[in-house]
Design a protein around this motif. Sequence first.
Motif, PDB file in Angstrom:
ATOM      1  N   ARG A 279       0.818  -1.215   0.000  1.00 18.16           N
ATOM      2  CA  ARG A 279       0.000   0.000   0.000  1.00 18.16           C
ATOM      3  C   ARG A 279       0.855   1.271   0.000  1.00 18.16           C
ATOM      4  NH1 ARG A 279      -5.194  -1.669   0.921  1.00 18.16           N
ATOM      5  NH2 ARG A 279      -5.402  -3.725   1.896  1.00 18.16           N
ATOM      6  N   ASN A 280       2.105   1.150   0.387  1.00 18.99           N
ATOM      7  CA  ASN A 280       2.992   2.321   0.421  1.00 18.99           C
ATOM      8  C   ASN A 280       3.668   2.591  -0.922  1.00 18.99           C
ATOM      9  OD1 ASN A 280       2.504   2.682   3.209  1.00 18.99           O
ATOM     10  ND2 ASN A 280       4.066   1.144   3.706  1.00 18.99           N
ATOM     11  N   MET A 281       3.462   1.707  -1.900  1.00 21.08           N
ATOM     12  CA  MET A 281       4.102   1.890  -3.200  1.00 21.08           C
ATOM     13  C   MET A 281       3.450   3.044  -3.952  1.00 21.08           C
ATOM     14  SD  MET A 281       4.647  -2.090  -4.368  1.00 21.08           S
ATOM     15  CE  MET A 281       5.333  -1.664  -5.959  1.00 21.08           C
ATOM     16  N   ILE A 282       4.274   3.864  -4.581  1.00 17.92           N
ATOM     17  CA  ILE A 282       3.773   5.008  -5.338  1.00 17.92           C
ATOM     18  C   ILE A 282       3.730   4.660  -6.824  1.00 17.92           C
ATOM     19  CG2 ILE A 282       4.588   6.697  -3.655  1.00 17.92           C
ATOM     20  CD1 ILE A 282       6.984   7.213  -5.492  1.00 17.92           C
ATOM     21  N   ASP A 283       2.869   5.372  -7.547  1.00 20.12           N
ATOM     22  CA  ASP A 283       2.721   5.128  -8.980  1.00 20.12           C
ATOM     23  C   ASP A 283       3.939   5.653  -9.738  1.00 20.12           C
ATOM     24  OD1 ASP A 283       1.516   4.214 -11.255  1.00 20.12           O
ATOM     25  OD2 ASP A 283      -0.310   5.406 -11.045  1.00 20.12           O
ATOM     26  N   LEU A 284       3.905   5.558 -11.044  1.00 16.36           N
ATOM     27  CA  LEU A 284       5.058   5.909 -11.869  1.00 16.36           C
ATOM     28  C   LEU A 284       5.524   7.344 -11.639  1.00 16.36           C
ATOM     29  CD1 LEU A 284       4.003   4.322 -15.285  1.00 16.36           C
ATOM     30  CD2 LEU A 284       5.571   3.384 -13.584  1.00 16.36           C
ATOM     31  N   LYS A 285       6.848   7.494 -11.529  1.00 19.57           N
ATOM     32  CA  LYS A 285       7.441   8.823 -11.431  1.00 19.57           C
ATOM     33  C   LYS A 285       7.584   9.423 -12.822  1.00 19.57           C
ATOM     34  CE  LYS A 285      10.168   7.138  -7.517  1.00 19.57           C
ATOM     35  NZ  LYS A 285      11.538   6.797  -7.037  1.00 19.57           N
ATOM     36  N   ARG A 286       7.973  10.699 -12.884  1.00 16.51           N
ATOM     37  CA  ARG A 286       8.029  11.387 -14.163  1.00 16.51           C
ATOM     38  C   ARG A 286       9.003  10.718 -15.136  1.00 16.51           C
ATOM     39  NH1 ARG A 286       9.084  17.722 -14.128  1.00 16.51           N
ATOM     40  NH2 ARG A 286       7.073  17.590 -13.072  1.00 16.51           N
ATOM     41  N   PHE A 287      10.212  10.389 -14.642  1.00 16.18           N
ATOM     42  CA  PHE A 287      11.193   9.793 -15.553  1.00 16.18           C
ATOM     43  C   PHE A 287      10.756   8.404 -16.005  1.00 16.18           C
ATOM     44  CE2 PHE A 287      12.730   7.552 -11.823  1.00 16.18           C
ATOM     45  CZ  PHE A 287      13.301   6.384 -12.337  1.00 16.18           C
ATOM     46  N   GLU A 288       9.993   7.697 -15.153  1.00 11.18           N
ATOM     47  CA  GLU A 288       9.487   6.378 -15.539  1.00 11.18           C
ATOM     48  C   GLU A 288       8.393   6.500 -16.594  1.00 11.18           C
ATOM     49  OE1 GLU A 288      10.285   4.135 -11.251  1.00 11.18           O
ATOM     50  OE2 GLU A 288       8.400   5.176 -11.628  1.00 11.18           O
ATOM     51  N   ILE A 289       7.560   7.513 -16.476  1.00 16.43           N
ATOM     52  CA  ILE A 289       6.529   7.757 -17.486  1.00 16.43           C
ATOM     53  C   ILE A 289       7.184   8.068 -18.827  1.00 16.43           C
ATOM     54  CG2 ILE A 289       4.677   9.329 -18.186  1.00 16.43           C
ATOM     55  CD1 ILE A 289       3.942   9.598 -15.218  1.00 16.43           C
ATOM     56  N   ILE A 290       8.275   8.859 -18.795  1.00 13.14           N
ATOM     57  CA  ILE A 290       8.972   9.222 -20.033  1.00 13.14           C
ATOM     58  C   ILE A 290       9.573   7.988 -20.699  1.00 13.14           C
ATOM     59  CG2 ILE A 290      10.956  10.478 -20.970  1.00 13.14           C
ATOM     60  CD1 ILE A 290      10.432  12.619 -18.824  1.00 13.14           C
ATOM     61  N   THR A 291      10.328   7.197 -19.927  1.00 15.43           N
ATOM     62  CA  THR A 291      11.020   6.047 -20.518  1.00 15.43           C
ATOM     63  C   THR A 291      10.029   4.989 -21.006  1.00 15.43           C
ATOM     64  OG1 THR A 291      11.279   5.120 -18.284  1.00 15.43           O
ATOM     65  CG2 THR A 291      13.131   6.361 -19.186  1.00 15.43           C
ATOM     66  N   LEU A 292       9.006   4.682 -20.206  1.00 20.02           N
ATOM     67  CA  LEU A 292       8.032   3.677 -20.628  1.00 20.02           C
ATOM     68  C   LEU A 292       7.162   4.198 -21.761  1.00 20.02           C
ATOM     69  CD1 LEU A 292       7.014   2.240 -17.137  1.00 20.02           C
ATOM     70  CD2 LEU A 292       8.557   1.237 -18.812  1.00 20.02           C
ATOM     71  N   GLY A 293       6.846   5.501 -21.729  1.00 17.75           N
ATOM     72  CA  GLY A 293       6.064   6.098 -22.805  1.00 17.75           C
ATOM     73  C   GLY A 293       6.796   6.049 -24.131  1.00 17.75           C
ATOM     74  N   LEU A 294       8.111   6.242 -24.081  1.00 18.45           N
ATOM     75  CA  LEU A 294       8.909   6.171 -25.311  1.00 18.45           C
ATOM     76  C   LEU A 294       8.858   4.793 -25.947  1.00 18.45           C
ATOM     77  CD1 LEU A 294      12.088   8.194 -24.247  1.00 18.45           C
ATOM     78  CD2 LEU A 294      10.403   8.861 -25.971  1.00 18.45           C
ATOM     79  N   LEU A 295       8.601   3.770 -25.142  1.00 14.63           N
ATOM     80  CA  LEU A 295       8.508   2.403 -25.669  1.00 14.63           C
ATOM     81  C   LEU A 295       7.080   2.044 -26.074  1.00 14.63           C
ATOM     82  CD1 LEU A 295      10.956   0.779 -23.129  1.00 14.63           C
ATOM     83  CD2 LEU A 295      11.293   0.885 -25.600  1.00 14.63           C
ATOM     84  N   VAL A 296       6.096   2.663 -25.446  1.00 16.20           N
ATOM     85  CA  VAL A 296       4.704   2.430 -25.850  1.00 16.20           C
ATOM     86  C   VAL A 296       4.488   2.892 -27.291  1.00 16.20           C
ATOM     87  CG1 VAL A 296       2.318   3.184 -25.501  1.00 16.20           C
ATOM     88  CG2 VAL A 296       3.702   2.507 -23.537  1.00 16.20           C
ATOM     89  N   ILE A 297       5.087   4.040 -27.647  1.00 16.48           N
ATOM     90  CA  ILE A 297       4.846   4.648 -28.964  1.00 16.48           C
ATOM     91  C   ILE A 297       5.209   3.711 -30.120  1.00 16.48           C
ATOM     92  CG2 ILE A 297       5.546   6.527 -30.508  1.00 16.48           C
ATOM     93  CD1 ILE A 297       5.814   8.282 -27.952  1.00 16.48           C
TER      94      ILE A 297
END
Length: 498
Positions: free
Chosen positions: A441-459
């Motif tokens: 429950r203490n885990m946080i969602d994706l950070k900004r740099f994680e959104i960038i790196t994973l988003g670059l692979l989604v595209i």
Amino acid sequence: MNFPILSSLILLPTIGALFIFFVRSSNKQYQSSKYVALFITVANFILSIYLWFVFDKSTVEFQFVEDREWIVGFVNYKVGVDGISILFILLSTFITPICVITVNYTVKKRLKDFLIAILILETFMIGVFCSLDLVVFYLFFEAGLIPMFLIIGIWGGERRVYSAFKFFLYTLLGSVLMLIAIISIYWITGTTDVEKLYELGIDQKYQNLLWLAFFSSFAVKTPMWPVHTWLPDAHVEAPTAGSVLLAAVLLKMAGYGFIRFSLGLFPAASEYFVPLIYTLSLIAIIYTSLVALMQEDMKKLIAYSSVAHMGFVTLGIFTLTQQGIEGSIFQMISHGFVSAALFLTVGVVYDRHHTRLISKYGGLVSIMPKYAIVFMVFALGSLGLPGTSGFVGEFLILMGAFKKNILVATIASLGVILGAAYMLWLYKRIVFGKIIHDDLRNMIDLKRFEIITLGLLVIPILFFGFYPEPLINSIETSVGNILDVNYFNQTKNLALGK
């Protein structure tokens, strides 16, 4: 072009590594090494994009060729690209800056040294795909072992030393016979120039032995069953960036070698050993998919899935059809994106919860919805859902396989079903269900740099899934050149004594 663009692509990461090496280790200067590595890798990617735009896709000739005397009377430094190799260069330059971004936040010790290893590895990776001389290819091919050995051995997990040596010895010993074969080719033909060898051809009586020598190296690096056992250990112990580079790029070197050298130099032997490749590929597809279903470690599951996917690649290559080979190349590029993304998603939860055991997770959709969405895209890409890049490659491979052998294609199709089984089961156990471990429950969602790196692979996974034409157009002419039907039929008849 007078500008040596390929040498620039090869050398730029090494220049960046040397710059970082001489930077003093004060905190301010230490931080600057991160930006230097990122700047160099992004610049290299932009340069490779420019290369792709100015590349003429309509010709079968190698382009941007640089040919300089190196070892007098024996070896020339010769590099060049065609429609096949240019895609692997793009893949290498695209994945490396993503790794640099993640390294900045995940590597806790000796970051400067880690960045140097990644940059040096990028030089060797690009060099492999540019090489037009067998000796130059071999040097780049084997030199890539060194930085990856250090990445696993220094920054890996608890069993990092064992895994690093297993990786190094398996892959190095597999290449000894290839070195002997290269020397033999020079003795037979008087050259190691790939273009000249394509023109001259190699005597039929030598082809089978030479093919087996190259196969001994490529089979280990692919990896094919039963010499695949180094891969799960290497992936589990490697840091996230190491796993990404290993799965996304290093495994593709052997697939590229099968196309460029096994088919290009030894066409008669390639025809002769098709049953062997079919057998090993089908075992890899079915057996390692079943093994993946039994895994409790996320990284091991993805590692075994990589063996299964590369089984599809080798199957497609040795269908010796236009669709099969194009599908294999497309599958390698797609797997580069998907496998990199999957290892990064594992790294995200591992950095927060410090375990890769699937049983320690569950219900993440309620606390990490962004993570659940991108993980879903990557899982569906891995299992080959229509609309993702994974579907295009598998579909073309199976089309080529059905043309050559219906039984082989039918058995391979079971691998698609098993792939869906282990990926959906993994996703279900991690993302859905109730949160049974309160510390999650203490885990946080994706950070900004994680959104960038994973988003670059989604595209690219979604873009090339809906619009594969740019990649197909790039490789179509070059594949047709390597796989000249009349040439293969002629060499096959000669091999059979007709």
